[in-house]
Design a protein around this motif. Structure first.
Motif, PDB file in Angstrom:
ATOM      1  N   GLY A  73       0.803  -1.220   0.000  1.00 19.33           N
ATOM      2  CA  GLY A  73       0.000   0.000   0.000  1.00 19.33           C
ATOM      3  C   GLY A  73       0.838   1.274   0.000  1.00 19.33           C
ATOM      4  N   TYR A  74       2.169   1.147   0.193  1.00 22.40           N
ATOM      5  CA  TYR A  74       3.036   2.335   0.100  1.00 22.40           C
ATOM      6  C   TYR A  74       3.327   2.665  -1.369  1.00 22.40           C
ATOM      7  N   ASP A  75       2.461   2.171  -2.223  1.00 24.36           N
ATOM      8  CA  ASP A  75       2.494   2.462  -3.654  1.00 24.36           C
ATOM      9  C   ASP A  75       1.074   2.909  -3.995  1.00 24.36           C
ATOM     10  N   LEU A 186      13.418   5.327  -5.884  1.00 25.36           N
ATOM     11  CA  LEU A 186      14.299   4.976  -4.757  1.00 25.36           C
ATOM     12  C   LEU A 186      13.868   3.658  -4.139  1.00 25.36           C
ATOM     13  N   PHE A 187      12.621   3.251  -4.385  1.00 29.91           N
ATOM     14  CA  PHE A 187      12.118   1.987  -3.820  1.00 29.91           C
ATOM     15  C   PHE A 187      11.842   1.032  -4.991  1.00 29.91           C
ATOM     16  N   ASP A 188      10.668   0.450  -5.033  1.00 31.33           N
ATOM     17  CA  ASP A 188      10.399  -0.554  -6.065  1.00 31.33           C
ATOM     18  C   ASP A 188      10.197   0.096  -7.452  1.00 31.33           C
ATOM     19  N   ASP A 223       5.684   9.546   5.090  1.00 30.57           N
ATOM     20  CA  ASP A 223       6.567   8.476   4.617  1.00 30.57           C
ATOM     21  C   ASP A 223       7.820   9.049   3.940  1.00 30.57           C
ATOM     22  N   VAL A 224       8.964   8.464   4.213  1.00 31.40           N
ATOM     23  CA  VAL A 224      10.245   8.871   3.609  1.00 31.40           C
ATOM     24  C   VAL A 224      10.391  10.393   3.621  1.00 31.40           C
ATOM     25  N   ALA A 225      10.152  10.994   4.765  1.00 29.51           N
ATOM     26  CA  ALA A 225      10.139  12.457   4.848  1.00 29.51           C
ATOM     27  C   ALA A 225      11.495  13.064   4.478  1.00 29.51           C
ATOM     28  N   ALA A 242      19.751   2.821   2.110  1.00 30.26           N
ATOM     29  CA  ALA A 242      19.063   1.952   3.068  1.00 30.26           C
ATOM     30  C   ALA A 242      18.130   2.809   3.888  1.00 30.26           C
ATOM     31  N   MET A 243      17.008   2.216   4.325  1.00 32.88           N
ATOM     32  CA  MET A 243      16.156   2.957   5.239  1.00 32.88           C
ATOM     33  C   MET A 243      16.844   3.003   6.580  1.00 32.88           C
ATOM     34  N   VAL A 244      17.652   1.956   6.825  1.00 33.00           N
ATOM     35  CA  VAL A 244      18.222   1.826   8.148  1.00 33.00           C
ATOM     36  C   VAL A 244      19.430   0.925   8.053  1.00 33.00           C
ATOM     37  N   HIS A 373       6.245  -1.700  11.238  1.00 29.07           N
ATOM     38  CA  HIS A 373       6.017  -2.668  10.153  1.00 29.07           C
ATOM     39  C   HIS A 373       7.238  -2.859   9.259  1.00 29.07           C
ATOM     40  N   ASP A 374       8.324  -2.146   9.541  1.00 24.48           N
ATOM     41  CA  ASP A 374       9.541  -2.280   8.734  1.00 24.48           C
ATOM     42  C   ASP A 374      10.665  -2.987   9.487  1.00 24.48           C
ATOM     43  N   THR A 375      10.453  -3.312  10.742  1.00 27.39           N
ATOM     44  CA  THR A 375      11.564  -3.819  11.552  1.00 27.39           C
ATOM     45  C   THR A 375      11.188  -5.158  12.189  1.00 27.39           C
ATOM     46  N   GLY A 459      13.460  -9.628   4.432  1.00 29.71           N
ATOM     47  CA  GLY A 459      12.361  -8.683   4.297  1.00 29.71           C
ATOM     48  C   GLY A 459      11.454  -8.625   5.508  1.00 29.71           C
ATOM     49  N   ARG A 460      10.359  -7.892   5.327  1.00 29.82           N
ATOM     50  CA  ARG A 460       9.567  -7.434   6.465  1.00 29.82           C
ATOM     51  C   ARG A 460       8.277  -8.203   6.695  1.00 29.82           C
ATOM     52  N   ASP A 461       8.057  -9.280   5.943  1.00 28.19           N
ATOM     53  CA  ASP A 461       6.791 -10.001   6.113  1.00 28.19           C
ATOM     54  C   ASP A 461       6.617 -10.545   7.535  1.00 28.19           C
ATOM     55  N   CYS A 463       7.064  -9.409  10.377  1.00 27.04           N
ATOM     56  CA  CYS A 463       6.466  -8.547  11.415  1.00 27.04           C
ATOM     57  C   CYS A 463       5.066  -8.104  10.998  1.00 27.04           C
ATOM     58  N   ARG A 464       4.597  -8.599   9.837  1.00 25.43           N
ATOM     59  CA  ARG A 464       3.311  -8.133   9.294  1.00 25.43           C
ATOM     60  C   ARG A 464       2.243  -9.220   9.316  1.00 25.43           C
ATOM     61  N   VAL A 465       2.455 -10.222  10.120  1.00 23.17           N
ATOM     62  CA  VAL A 465       1.562 -11.382  10.137  1.00 23.17           C
ATOM     63  C   VAL A 465       0.249 -10.997  10.853  1.00 23.17           C
TER      64      VAL A 465
HETATM   65  C1  NOJ Z   1       8.736   3.554   4.560  1.00 14.69           C
HETATM   66  C2  NOJ Z   1       7.602   2.634   4.866  1.00 14.69           C
HETATM   67  O1  NOJ Z   1       7.476   2.501   6.249  1.00 14.69           O
HETATM   68  C3  NOJ Z   1       7.908   1.335   4.186  1.00 14.69           C
HETATM   69  O2  NOJ Z   1       7.037   0.317   4.574  1.00 14.69           O
HETATM   70  C4  NOJ Z   1       7.876   1.558   2.698  1.00 14.69           C
HETATM   71  O3  NOJ Z   1       8.272   0.373   2.047  1.00 14.69           O
HETATM   72  C5  NOJ Z   1       8.833   2.682   2.287  1.00 14.69           C
HETATM   73  N1  NOJ Z   1       8.751   3.817   3.147  1.00 14.69           N
HETATM   74  C6  NOJ Z   1       8.542   3.146   0.885  1.00 14.69           C
HETATM   75  O4  NOJ Z   1       7.313   3.830   0.862  1.00 14.69           O
END
Ligand code: NOJ
Length: 601
Positions: A73-75, A186-188, A223-225, A242-244, A373-375, A459-461, A463-465
């Motif tokens: 949904g971040y798309d 920068l992402f997908d 998001d991605v501020a 990297a986000m982190v 949801h990313d960690t 990946g992050r799946d 933590c998203r269960v």
């Molecule tokens: C950060 C969001 O928290 C993450 O889930 C997403 O994949 C990226 N930004 C790209 O929108």
């Protein structure tokens, strides 16, 4: 050792958000109201009484907008529509109204860095010619030549890598079918970056803010501020996006769905992703982003009710992050330094001090966050041999956590976070002590990072269960059945979720759910969110002890190897450990891997 208390920030005084406890809902996985196996807004509405009883002040919903769901949904394909997966605008309105009636604020997610490639604007850009206004809303460029002067444009315009792995550029075909320009993501690939120098983009996002403010949203998680503005000329950069900071490595033992195990002996070199900020990258934390937030702040200020913004900005050090929460910008920013500190007294104490000082320098309140949801969930990270590591997902062939140890430390860390002044963000399910799903089959995975890194990042799946609500129901009660058969949850749940289901913990003394409820009550009654931190004589991070006073509450967290004495003249009033409440007052020691709240008496 003691130091003067850090005063409460002046500009935030009296606002609802300055000390709010905000509960993050990842809509796909919170609760399924229509029984299709996918969480939705009706599910959120149905479970608002649970959140009210938990005692949170606000909810933040990750994106529920129209989207092909290439990145959960971040798309976003339409910023003003609810995706049918999650319901309708009417469902949103009903949910928001009920949340407000129950005294909870509602924060929605804003995704301004990129749209979906299925957004009408991007479709128009594909159909239009290079140099057109349609392409001008995104970042389209000519490619570089394979051989100088060949004019083939076969190489991407620069060397940037996507945060999700692989190149940050994708080439399009022009209308005549010839290989054409490249666009930045920068992402997908399915998340083209918007061009924030474009006036139409700026105007549209202002209008989107107004759309949700008019509907009654109390704030935005941005998001991605740190990513909206790119350095002029888009120069090459040698760092790793990297986000982190975290670890990923070649997966000689991993395989993508449909491939044989061991298929990836040619996987990328192992790397420890470096922080995006040092050296500064040309696409994160550019000074120009702050003009955008000043502009948005003026929009929010046109509305009453203390509307707010919270920045998701993976920047460091804390002073750089503080720039996002200057008095005329956003109100809050997630404190990832605290999240990244892990279960380690020295690192945690440093993160607390540095964040309080930085936030205070601009008059903003701090935030405290341990999971999202990313960690990897903190109940799992803290059960690893090194509880300060930050893996990018965990698979069955990785080190598996000590679940009991991880949970004990997670409960203790949460009591630290909830005793600190400022605002706290909880991630759905942490109040149940949920672990990461660390053995998800590759076939079930959905996170684009898994695929784009060819399994080098799990990946992050995990933590998203979907959450477990009732142990003895199919899917642990995630989906309402309405008399029919229960659909299978969109990601499989581990067996370990059963005993952790909400119905098993409700009213159970010592359960994690009851601990969270008690801690939130305590925090609210004692106004800890509006207090100060004063390190006390017991504070000894090098021996694993973190000890501070907030008002007349003394907090002692034991991250060391031996129990610590309860200071003379104090008694325990809340403990993260398994002791029954009636034993607290008589406790003489703070056990290892626990946190206690103390008061004189
Ligand atoms: C950060 C969001 O928290 C993450 O889930 C997403 O994949 C990226 N930004 C790209 O929108």
């Amino acid at each position: 050792m003691s130091n003067p208390p850090v005063p409460a920030p002046p500009s935030a005084a009296g606002t609802w958000w300055s000390d709010a406890v905000v509960y993050q809902i990842y809509p796909r996985s919170f609760a399924d109201g229509d029984g299709d196996g996918m969480g939705d807004l009706r599910g959120v509405l149905d479970r608002l009484p649970y959140l009210e009883q938990l005692g949170v002040d606000a909810i933040w919903l990750s994106p529920f907008y129209k989207s092909p769901q290439a990145d959960g949904g971040y798309d976003v394909a339409d910023y003003r529509q609810v995706d049918p997966l999650f319901g309708s605008l009417a469902d949103f309105d009903a949910m928001l109204q009920d949340a407000h009636r129950r005294g909870m604020k509602v924060i929605v997610d804003l995704v301004p860095n990129h749209t979906s490639d299925e957004h009408a604007w991007f479709q128009a850009a594909l159909a239009a010619a290079p140099g057109s206004p349609e392409r001008g809303r995104y970042i389209f460029r000519e490619g570089r030549d394979e051989a100088p002067g060949s004019g083939d444009g076969n190489r991407p315009p620069n060397n940037w890598k996507s945060v999700f792995g692989g190149p940050a550029w994708t080439r399009v075909s022009e209308q005549d079918g010839s290989p054409g320009q490249w666009y930045l993501h920068l992402f997908d690939t399915k998340q083209p970056d918007l061009n924030w120098e474009n006036a139409e983009v700026q105007e549209e996002m202002r209008a989107v803010l107004r759309f949700w403010l008019d509907r009654g949203a109390d704030g935005f998680r941005v998001d991605v501020a740190h990513g909206l503005v790119k350095e002029a000329g888009l120069p090459d950069w040698e760092g790793v996006a990297a986000m982190v900071e975290g670890t990923s490595r070649p997966r000689t033992d991993s395989h993508l769905p449909g491939e044989a195990p061991g298929a990836h002996t040619d996987a990328e070199e192992p790397h420890r992703s470096v922080s995006p900020m040092y050296p500064p990258s040309p696409f994160f934390d550019q000074d120009g982003v702050h003009d955008i937030y000043r502009d948005w702040r003026r929009v929010l200020d046109e509305y009453g009710g203390d509307r707010m913004m919270v920045a998701e900005a993976w920047v460091e050090p804390a002073e750089r992050l503080a720039r996002y929460v200057r008095p005329d910008e956003m109100q809050q920013a997630f404190n990832f330094d605290f999240l990244l500190a892990g279960w380690d007294a020295e690192r945690m104490a440093e993160a607390i001090e540095a964040s309080l000082a930085a936030a205070e320098s601009v008059g903003a309140p701090c935030t405290w966050v341990l999971s999202n949801h990313d960690t990897v969930r903190h109940a799992t990270r803290f059960g690893l041999k090194d509880p300060t590591t930050f893996p990018k997902g965990i698979a069955e062939f990785d080190e598996q956590p000590d679940a009991a140890l991880g949970l004990a430390r997670a409960r203790a860390a949460t009591l630290v976070a909830l005793a600190l002044p400022g605002s706290a963000y909880l991630y759905q399910g942490e109040e149940l002590g949920l672990p990461e799903h660390t053995t998800l089959p590759a076939e079930a995975r959905q996170d684009p990072t898994f695929f784009r890194t060819r399994g080098a990042e799990i990946g992050r799946d995990g933590c998203r269960v979907p959450l477990p609500w009732e142990e003895n129901q199919p899917g642990f009660g995630f989906s309402a059945t309405h008399g029919g058969a229960a659909a299978r949850p969109w990601l499989p749940q581990p067996e370990s979720f059963g005993p952790l289901a909400a119905d098993q913990q409700d009213g159970e003394e010592g359960s994690t759910l009851e601990l969270y409820r008690a801690a939130l009550r305590f925090r609210s009654v004692r106004r800890l969110g509006q207090g100060t931190v004063e390190w006390t004589d017991e504070h000894a991070p090098d021996s694993g002890l973190l000890a501070f006073r907030n008002g007349d509450v003394l907090v002692v967290a034991n991250m060391g190897f031996a129990s610590a004495p309860v200071p003379e003249g104090f008694k325990v009033v809340l403990s993260s450990g398994p002791e029954p409440a009636e034993d607290w007052a008589g406790m003489q020691e703070v056990p290892v891997d626990s946190t206690v709240y103390l008061q004189r008496g």
